[in-house]
Design a protein around this motif. Structure first.
Motif, mmCIF file in Angstrom:
data_model
loop_
_atom_site.group_PDB
_atom_site.id
_atom_site.type_symbol
_atom_site.label_atom_id
_atom_site.label_comp_id
_atom_site.label_asym_id
_atom_site.label_seq_id
_atom_site.Cartn_x
_atom_site.Cartn_y
_atom_site.Cartn_z
ATOM 1 N N ASN A 53 48.488 42.846 37.073
ATOM 2 C CA ASN A 53 48.398 44.511 37.540
ATOM 3 C C ASN A 53 46.826 44.763 37.770
ATOM 4 O O ASN A 53 46.722 45.809 38.565
ATOM 5 N N LEU A 54 46.079 44.207 37.010
ATOM 6 C CA LEU A 54 44.571 44.941 37.375
ATOM 7 C C LEU A 54 43.590 44.261 38.303
ATOM 8 O O LEU A 54 42.705 45.103 38.650
ATOM 9 N N ARG A 108 43.119 46.995 43.603
ATOM 10 C CA ARG A 108 42.937 46.342 42.372
ATOM 11 C C ARG A 108 41.469 46.520 42.147
ATOM 12 O O ARG A 108 40.613 46.386 42.919
ATOM 13 N N ARG A 145 36.077 50.105 41.676
ATOM 14 C CA ARG A 145 35.917 48.852 42.773
ATOM 15 C C ARG A 145 34.720 49.028 43.717
ATOM 16 O O ARG A 145 33.904 47.907 43.758
ATOM 17 N N ASN A 172 46.282 49.941 42.756
ATOM 18 C CA ASN A 172 46.086 50.163 44.117
ATOM 19 C C ASN A 172 44.920 50.971 44.530
ATOM 20 O O ASN A 172 45.081 52.283 44.407
ATOM 21 N N ASP A 204 41.882 41.320 41.280
ATOM 22 C CA ASP A 204 42.170 40.395 42.530
ATOM 23 C C ASP A 204 42.522 39.181 41.992
ATOM 24 O O ASP A 204 41.970 38.621 40.604
ATOM 25 N N ALA A 223 50.858 47.213 39.456
ATOM 26 C CA ALA A 223 49.762 47.114 39.814
ATOM 27 C C ALA A 223 48.791 47.905 40.419
ATOM 28 O O ALA A 223 49.331 48.945 40.641
#
Length: 228
Positions: A72-73, A37, A192, A35, A75, A33
């Motif tokens: 993994n990518l 996301r 993000r 961090n 929310d 995942a």
């Protein structure tokens, strides 16, 4: 006549038999995942090169990519989207190898196969491009990856002749995604923030962005020992 019947039966076994579970192998991705996301994005997949393949379909690629996004990518799903993530399979190739083994296997009534020797292999390659696009249509980042696979057709520790080409294609796509993921991870924090800021169009400041690395620290608690 009896020999021809045996050959036909063995050919059917080659097409359909295989010890490993195909569905389990097709749709699985590693736990890796990001961090942080990415926020929730619309998903667009263009896997046209797989149309000319005798293995996987574009729907297979879509399903695999959705699993990658969920695990993994991105929310968890919510009612707001912050842009689009585009996956484009730009090139895909597939071929059968070691077909000489196939001929030997049939000539010997698959005796070597019963001992675990592969009947043949299916190999595939894939090139993929992933783009992150904000709600205004601006491409924020583009990542590229390549993948390759080699799947064995065998009674033991292998797959059926019918399922192996499909798995070879999907494994190549999965390896391309594995190559893209660390590139995306390096930019995840910046992407993000950009996606959320463009979506909110100035309603929030960068310190208000959830998970922002620039978020202001909580104010210090008042010192109760001080006197007025």
């Amino acid at each position: 006549m009896r020999y021809l019947f045996q050959i036909s039966l063995l050919c059917l076994l080659v097409l359909t038999a295989g010890c490993r579970s195909l569905e389990k192998a097709l749709f699985t991705v590693p736990e890796a995942a990001l961090n942080p996301r990415l926020p929730v994005l619309e998903v667009a997949v263009d896997a046209q090169p797989l149309h000319s393949s005798n293995g996987a379909t574009p729907d297979d690629a879509q399903k695999l990519f959705q699993l990658e996004l969920q695990r993994n990518l991105m929310d968890a799903k919510d009612t707001t989207t912050y842009g689009t993530v585009r996956l484009h399979i730009t090139k895909a190739t597939a071929k059968r190898t070691a077909r000489g083994l196939h001929i030997v296997q049939l000539a010997t009534l698959l005796t070597p196969a019963m001992l675990g020797i592969p009947i043949e292999y299916f190999q595939a390659t894939a090139q993929a491009e992933l783009q992150i696009v904000d709600v205004k249509g601006n491409v924020l980042a583009t990542y590229k990856g390549k993948g390759a696979s080699k799947i064995r057709v065998a009674f033991y520790h292998g797959y059926s002749q019918k399922g192996a080409p499909r798995l070879a294609d999907i494994e190549a796509v999965r390896q391309a995604l594995n190559e893209i993921r660390p590139q995306l991870a390096a930019d995840a924090g910046t992407l993000r923030e950009q996606l959320i800021l463009v979506r909110t169009a100035g309603v929030v400041t960068i310190s208000d962005v959830p998970g922002s690395i620039l978020a202001a620290p909580d104010p210090a608690a008042a010192d109760s020992t001080k006197t007025k």
